[in-house]
Scaffold this active site. Structure first.
Site, PDB file in Angstrom:
ATOM      1  N   GLY A  18       0.654  -1.166  -0.070  1.00 39.13           N
ATOM      2  CA  GLY A  18      -0.005  -0.029   0.098  1.00 39.13           C
ATOM      3  C   GLY A  18       0.834   1.268  -0.150  1.00 39.13           C
ATOM      4  O   GLY A  18       0.188   2.476   0.166  1.00 39.13           O
TER       5      GLY A  18
ATOM      6  N   GLY B  70       4.006   2.881  -2.349  1.00 42.54           N
ATOM      7  CA  GLY B  70       5.200   2.835  -3.195  1.00 42.54           C
ATOM      8  C   GLY B  70       5.899   4.236  -3.274  1.00 42.54           C
ATOM      9  O   GLY B  70       6.688   4.207  -2.436  1.00 42.54           O
TER      10      GLY B  70
ATOM     11  N   GLU C  13      20.882   8.602  -6.325  1.00 41.97           N
ATOM     12  CA  GLU C  13      20.044   7.575  -6.696  1.00 41.97           C
ATOM     13  C   GLU C  13      19.451   7.575  -7.978  1.00 41.97           C
ATOM     14  O   GLU C  13      19.231   6.693  -9.204  1.00 41.97           O
ATOM     15  CB  GLU C  13      19.225   6.862  -5.755  1.00 41.97           C
ATOM     16  CG  GLU C  13      19.729   6.364  -4.401  1.00 41.97           C
ATOM     17  CD  GLU C  13      18.934   5.957  -3.401  1.00 41.97           C
ATOM     18  OE1 GLU C  13      17.511   5.569  -3.723  1.00 41.97           O
ATOM     19  OE2 GLU C  13      19.105   6.149  -2.195  1.00 41.97           O
TER      20      GLU C  13
ATOM     21  N   LEU D 290      10.821   0.501 -36.140  1.00 43.18           N
ATOM     22  CA  LEU D 290      11.499   0.434 -37.384  1.00 43.18           C
ATOM     23  C   LEU D 290      12.002  -0.970 -37.513  1.00 43.18           C
ATOM     24  O   LEU D 290      12.368  -1.146 -38.783  1.00 43.18           O
ATOM     25  CB  LEU D 290      13.028   1.452 -37.110  1.00 43.18           C
ATOM     26  CG  LEU D 290      12.680   2.949 -37.049  1.00 43.18           C
ATOM     27  CD1 LEU D 290      13.838   3.530 -36.669  1.00 43.18           C
ATOM     28  CD2 LEU D 290      12.244   3.320 -38.465  1.00 43.18           C
TER      29      LEU D 290
END
Length: 382
Positions: free
Chosen positions: A132, A134, A245, A340
């Site tokens: 619950g 992040g 980081e 591509l």
């Protein structure tokens, strides 16, 4: 052709060759098997340490090389991304774990953990995300309660890189439920501690060789000496390291995108349709020109940020800009390069297809694109 980079010296170029040799020798021959297994062989960490590409910033007295020049971190990040040999969590150890352990530990803790990091004998993880919580770290519910000379930890974590292999886990836990952002602390839990259990090695879209796990803590007791840094300053400790980081993620993203582009440029010159190389068609030529330009411009900003680390001027806003732009550009470049390639781009025997799988996490981990824009927007006063 990529822009010339003045941020690196000849010594850095020599180190880049060393990193490439290591990846070619110790990772490439095993990578397909590690992808199938969902984790790397532990021995690769010790091999990385022997080669000098892991734990090099650890002080000499603890077994490292004492090299604190961030450009060496950047080279490892770039070369691992360029090679697409994901699995060994080199940047996790070099760019996240090592700074925490050097900056926040006391002498006793340094003796416990730094030699293992420098030698590749100990594998580390940091446990932030929860089912619950992040990007919203303030939503973390895992708790650590002081009971005499011990912390008692309860809760669960998910999406933890090195969650299966790790010997030492830095756990972000709420130590004061009423203190808001000032109620979090970093507490170290070591392998074999009663009540500490690992859940599933999670199946992911890409980066299969990197084990990513659930972790569970049921009345896990660790000594108070396992507190990392200052009690109640866990959130601040995390914020202090996040700029570098996030820059590391951005560095990796541009290196990955440049490699995919370079491979696609070769393909566009060799693959023919209607009697001509597909790169000669104006729409494709323009697409290649746009990507080459955007990648060069992005790399200039990335190198500016690397210099900011060296000068101690990199801000959280600078890193947020680098992180969201580089990862979104990586995603766009890989998608256009796959297009591509046509039908061949959908075949996993072509590297662009694997890159397409691996790229998607980059705009999420380390703070999503939306969170990065929030940081930038708030700095603008809006």
């Amino acid at each position: 052709m990529a822009a010339t980079r003045s941020v690196f010296t000849r010594e850095h170029d020599e180190f880049r060759t060393l990193v490439r040799d290591f990846l070619s020798r110790e990772v490439a021959p095993h990578h397909a098997q590690w992808e199938a297994d969902g984790q790397v062989d532990r021995s690769v960490y010790a091999a990385a340490a022997r080669a000098g590409v892991l734990g090099f910033s650890v002080p000499v007295e603890y077994g490292g090389l004492g090299v604190t020049d961030f450009r060496y971190n950047a080279i490892v990040a770039e070369e691992q991304s360029r090679s697409r040999l994901h699995g060994p969590a080199l940047t996790l150890h070099n760019d996240i774990i090592s700074p925490y352990l050097q900056r926040l530990t006391d002498d006793e803790q340094k003796r416990r953990w730094l030699p293992g990091l420098a030698a590749g004998d100990l594998i580390f993880a940091i446990a932030m995300s929860e089912p619950g919580a992040g990007s919203d770290l303030a939503g973390i519910q895992t708790s650590a309660r002081r009971d005499g000379d011990e912390w008692v930890i309860n809760g669960q974590k998910t999406f933890i890189s090195n969650g299966i292999l790790s010997d030492v886990v830095i756990v972000v836990a709420r130590t004061d439920p009423d203190a808001g952002h000032k109620g979090f602390s970093l507490i170290v839990v070591e392998r074999g501690t009663p009540g500490f259990e690992r859940g599933r090695n999670l199946k992911k879209i890409g980066n299969g060789a990197q084990d990513t796990a659930e972790l569970f803590f049921d009345d896990v007791r660790v000594p108070v000496s396992n507190l990392l840094g200052v009690e109640g300053r866990g959130f601040i400790h995390l914020m202090e390291n996040l700029p570098s980081e996030r820059l590391s993620i951005a560095i990796s993203a541009i290196a990955s995108a440049r490699k995919v582009f370079d491979d696609t440029l070769v393909y566009a010159k060799e693959r023919t349709a209607f009697g001509s190389p597909i790169g000669s068609f104006q729409a494709n030529r323009f697409a290649l020109a746009e990507m080459d330009t955007e990648l060069d411009i992005a790399r200039v900003y990335i190198d500016h940020c690397i210099q900011g680390v060296l000068d101690d001027t990199l801000t959280a806003v600078d890193a947020a800009k680098a992180k969201w732009w580089a990862t979104e550009l990586n995603k766009k470049v890989v998608d256009r390069c796959l297009q591509l390639h046509g039908g061949y781009g959908y075949m996993l025997e072509y590297p662009v297809a694997k890159a397409y799988q691996d790229v998607r996490i980059s705009t999420i981990l380390g703070g999503s694109t939306e969170i990065m824009k929030e940081i930038i927007g708030k700095n603008l006063g809006v």
